[in-house]
Design an enzyme around this catalytic site. Structure first.
Site, PDB file in Angstrom:
ATOM      1  N   ASP A  77      -6.327  -3.915  -6.666  1.00 44.30           N
ATOM      2  CA  ASP A  77      -6.489  -2.676  -5.978  1.00 44.30           C
ATOM      3  C   ASP A  77      -4.601  -2.367  -5.971  1.00 44.30           C
ATOM      4  OD1 ASP A  77      -7.802  -3.793  -4.933  1.00 44.30           O
ATOM      5  OD2 ASP A  77      -8.311  -3.472  -2.950  1.00 44.30           O
ATOM      6  N   ASP A  90       0.861  -1.185  -0.275  1.00 41.76           N
ATOM      7  CA  ASP A  90      -0.050  -0.121  -0.001  1.00 41.76           C
ATOM      8  C   ASP A  90       0.585   0.928  -0.384  1.00 41.76           C
ATOM      9  OD1 ASP A  90      -2.701  -0.899  -0.401  1.00 41.76           O
ATOM     10  OD2 ASP A  90      -2.826  -1.695   1.426  1.00 41.76           O
TER      11      ASP A  90
HETATM   12  N1  GLY Z   1      -7.902  -1.502  -1.218  1.00 40.94           N
HETATM   13  C1  GLY Z   1      -8.270  -1.892  -0.045  1.00 40.94           C
HETATM   14  C2  GLY Z   1      -9.745  -1.299  -0.607  1.00 40.94           C
HETATM   15  O1  GLY Z   1      -9.948  -1.215  -1.540  1.00 40.94           O
HETATM   16  O2  GLY Z   1     -10.598  -1.773   0.520  1.00 40.94           O
END
Ligand code: GLY
Length: 396
Positions: free
Chosen positions: A174, A114
């Site tokens: 993501d 992340d």
């Molecule tokens: N990246 C985690 C979500 O979109 O919940």
């Protein structure tokens, strides 16, 4: 090119005028930005004395915060940067710098993917708006940390380290959102390997993460020896084969962004395909705010996800600038519809309410009963980005 620009400007001008008795888009955007400034300042004041804490959501009338480790830590600083970009309010700048500094230690994060979310939304926007050289060091260190998660034998950035008994090498859709940081690092440092990693990640995701209808799986886990997928599943969606709304929005945004950064026509085509899936979906509500999963069996009696709408709107505004005018107008019209809905009292909180978050009705992780029908810091961030992008288009 010139004719296309004139056509687009004309289309936007018409869109900004009252249509069917609607308020002009420009007025909607300006009022939404003014509300966002008010609400964001209240949030910034509230958290100022809470050292190291960042807003996450609001539940049962209580603030829910995180430290910088949570994947969302960069979104509130990023929201402040967008408010600053639109208002040039020096108080907002002060807060933007302060909250950005709360995320700095994440430049050393190597245990999850992340880093792009955390640093590019905070320091990346800060650098873009101030040119502060100190922010470059943070971003470059962060990009190097993120790069440690790229394994050449797989050709992708590993998303998570948990559930090792189930997933050998999990990559979630993501993760496309982390590539902008790598692309920036390649440009800034001259080290082409950052770009090669980003392109490899985008290519393999394109190959393995999408179904024939251009919807995407949430998690694809790769075999670390063959580099081929061994599992395709969900984590936050309704089922392994469903279309989890926010995941679809991440894909749309990710490929639009990668087209901007590479000029690769395959990425543009893919973004257009995802946009077609989303806009044309039979379960897309008329107001443009998706249910949390397009395949939830409880539609229409299941929560919406305003965050998915905000991400999608922002991406569609950008995508509209990369295609022929008629197609661009279609994307702009959809983004406009989404933003008008988000800016309405149904989705925008009254000042001082909703824990000082701007938007209502997002869904974080429905299967875990976590953050359901709640405000979420990333919904606010991408909404502000969408508003900013529309405003800039209207003014161009
Ligand atoms: N990246 C985690 C979500 O979109 O919940």
């Amino acid at each position: 090119m010139k004719i296309r620009s004139i056509y687009m400007a004309l289309a936007l001008l018409l869109a900004s005028c009252a249509r069917d008795g609607q308020k002009p888009l420009e007025a909607v955007v300006n009022e939404a930005l003014a509300r966002a400034e008010q609400q964001t300042l209240l949030m910034a004041e509230k958290y100022a004395g809470r050292e190291g804490r960042l807003p996450r959501t609001w539940e049962n009338g209580e603030d829910v915060s995180s430290d910088s480790r949570w994947w969302c830590s960069g979104f509130f600083p990023g929201t402040l940067w967008y408010v600053y970009e639109n208002t040039r309010n020096p108080k907002v700048l002060e807060y933007a710098r302060m909250y950005t500094s709360r995320v700095e230690r994440e430049k050393y994060t190597t245990d999850n993917h992340d880093v792009g979310f955390m640093l590019y939304c905070s320091f990346g926007n800060g650098l873009r708006l101030t040119g502060d050289k100190a922010y470059e060091e943070v971003l470059l260190t962060g990009a190097r940390s993120l790069a440690t998660r790229f394994k050449p034998q797989v050709g992708l950035i590993r998303s998570w380290d948990h559930n090792r008994d189930k997933w050998q090498y999990p990559v979630i859709i993501d993760n496309m959102m982390n590539l902008e940081l790598l692309m920036w690092a390649a440009e800034r440092s001259g080290d082409k390997s950052f770009r090669e990693m980003a392109v490899s990640h985008a290519d393999k995701t394109l190959e393995h993460h999408f179904r024939p209808d251009f919807s995407s799986w949430h998690v694809v886990s790769y075999d670390t020896v063959s580099g081929q997928p061994h599992l395709k599943q969900t984590h936050q969606g309704f089922s392994d084969d469903s279309a989890w709304s926010r995941g679809q929005a991440w894909g749309l945004y990710g490929y639009t962004c990668m087209y901007r950064l590479t000029g690769d026509a395959r990425y543009l085509q893919h973004a257009r395909n995802i946009a077609g899936f989303l806009i044309g979906h039979k379960n897309m509500p008329a107001d443009g705010i998706p249910y949390w999963d397009f395949d939830s069996p409880d539609i229409p009696s299941t929560p919406r996800d305003a965050s998915a709408a905000a991400i999608m709107a922002s991406a569609l505004v950008e995508l509209s600038g990369f295609v022929e005018p008629a197609e661009g107008e279609k994307y702009m019209a959809f983004a406009e519809k989404q933003v008008r809905t988000l800016a309405s009292p149904e989705y925008t909180a009254q000042p001082g309410e909703n824990g000082d978050f701007i938007l209502l009705h997002s869904t974080g992780a429905y299967p875990f009963s976590s953050e359901v029908d709640a405000p979420l810091t990333y919904a606010d961030y991408y909404y502000l980005e969408a508003l900013t992008r529309i405003k800039q288009k209207l003014q161009s």
